[in-house]
Design an enzyme around this catalytic site. Structure first.
Site, PDB file in Angstrom:
ATOM      1  N   HIS A 146      35.986  59.582  49.884  1.00  0.00           N
ATOM      2  CA  HIS A 146      36.555  59.377  51.223  1.00  0.00           C
ATOM      3  C   HIS A 146      37.240  60.667  51.679  1.00  0.00           C
ATOM      4  O   HIS A 146      38.146  61.169  51.021  1.00  0.00           O
ATOM      5  CB  HIS A 146      37.551  58.225  51.180  1.00  0.00           C
ATOM      6  N   ASP A 178      41.690  50.718  54.404  1.00  0.00           N
ATOM      7  CA  ASP A 178      42.276  52.038  54.115  1.00  0.00           C
ATOM      8  C   ASP A 178      43.776  52.032  54.413  1.00  0.00           C
ATOM      9  O   ASP A 178      44.185  51.785  55.549  1.00  0.00           O
ATOM     10  CB  ASP A 178      41.564  53.070  55.014  1.00  0.00           C
TER      11      ASP A 178
HETATM   12  C1  DX5 Z   1      45.548  57.662  56.151  1.00  0.00           C
HETATM   13  C2  DX5 Z   1      44.209  57.966  55.512  1.00  0.00           C
HETATM   14  C3  DX5 Z   1      44.047  57.339  54.197  1.00  0.00           C
HETATM   15  C4  DX5 Z   1      45.030  57.764  53.155  1.00  0.00           C
HETATM   16  C5  DX5 Z   1      45.239  56.623  52.200  1.00  0.00           C
HETATM   17  O1  DX5 Z   1      45.560  58.089  57.456  1.00  0.00           O
HETATM   18  O2  DX5 Z   1      43.153  57.534  56.342  1.00  0.00           O
HETATM   19  O3  DX5 Z   1      42.721  57.455  53.724  1.00  0.00           O
HETATM   20  O4  DX5 Z   1      44.643  58.905  52.448  1.00  0.00           O
HETATM   21  O5  DX5 Z   1      46.259  56.951  51.339  1.00  0.00           O
HETATM   22  P1  DX5 Z   1      46.978  55.851  50.434  1.00  0.00           P
HETATM   23  O6  DX5 Z   1      45.932  55.189  49.611  1.00  0.00           O
HETATM   24  O7  DX5 Z   1      47.922  56.671  49.630  1.00  0.00           O
HETATM   25  O8  DX5 Z   1      47.653  54.878  51.374  1.00  0.00           O
HETATM   26 ZN    ZN Z   2      41.027  57.423  55.534  1.00  0.00          ZN
END
Ligand code: DX5
Ligand code: ZN
Length: 221
Positions: free
Chosen positions: A35, A177
């Site tokens: 991702h 996400d």
């Molecule tokens: C946030 C991003 C995410 C983020 C998720 O705007 O789109 O993909 O990296 O991070 P975690 O899993 O730490 O919430």
């Molecule tokens: Zn993301």
């Protein structure tokens, strides 16, 4: 159609100083997708990196690159991300007025097109583009930063989208996400998600922990 739960580690939480090695390590540890979070400091209040960095790490794995564009406008950059090796380009429903056209434009590069919804955007806003999407991404935090707290109201949206997808009979991934960890992963899976993005929960504890971190999120043994 329910698929086995798959995981897309967000390299936003990786060590940027050795990004290629991080991509290789997380792929080896069991990632199904990589991702790639793209932020422009305009659509979201943070800047990450762009197509050049994406391209520079593409050769470190054969896993599909799931590029999440938190940028506006989108269309002028689609070609560069396709050229950088994106297998899926996901844009935001809120990023511009011509969602249907942008989805078709992404697919014109021979790659998959996804659409993401911010926490305040309803599932029903996708009713008239269900034929055009390959992936729907529910933001369970406000986009812009890793390490935020999961917003529980998004579970109902995941349930609604699961029903909308099943009604089409099409093969559409339902991805979630933001704030995904060992506590929230079972909740989103139960609600109908089949693709989990996780940044901080995967990239913690050093490379030797990535496989265990992924197992904890997916319930794989
Ligand atoms: C946030 C991003 C995410 C983020 C998720 O705007 O789109 O993909 O990296 O991070 P975690 O899993 O730490 O919430
Ligand atoms: Zn993301």
């Amino acid at each position: 159609m329910r698929k086995p739960v798959r995981i897309a580690p967000s390299i936003l939480a990786a060590d940027f100083a050795k990004l290629g090695a991080e991509v290789a390590a997380v792929a080896e540890a069991g990632a199904d997708f990589i991702h790639v979070d793209i932020m422009d400091g305009h659509f979201v209040p943070n800047i990450s990196f762009g197509p050049a960095v994406t391209k520079s790490v593409r050769s470190y794995t054969d896993k599909p690159f799931d590029c999440h564009l938190m940028i506006s406008p989108v269309d002028p950059y689609v070609g560069e991300f396709a050229d950088a090796g994106a297998d899926i380009i996901t844009l935001h429903q809120e990023a511009g007025p011509h969602l249907h056209r942008s989805l078709q434009y992404i697919k014109s590069f021979g790659i998959k097109a996804g659409v993401s919804l911010n926490p305040a955007t309803p599932a029903e806003s996708l009713e008239h583009v269900m034929d055009e999407v390959d992936l729907i991404l529910v933001m369970s935090v406000n986009p812009g930063f890793g390490g935020q707290k999961f917003i529980p109201s998004q579970l109902d949206k995941i349930r609604r989208l699961r029903a909308m997808i099943d009604e089409t009979g099409r093969d559409i991934d339902l991805e979630v996400d933001g704030g995904i960890n060992a506590e929230t992963a079972p909740l989103v899976i139960e609600a109908g998600a089949d693709l989990l993005v996780a940044g901080s929960a995967v990239f913690k504890g050093g490379m030797e922990q990535y496989a265990a971190n992924i197992r904890l999120l997916t319930g794989r043994t």
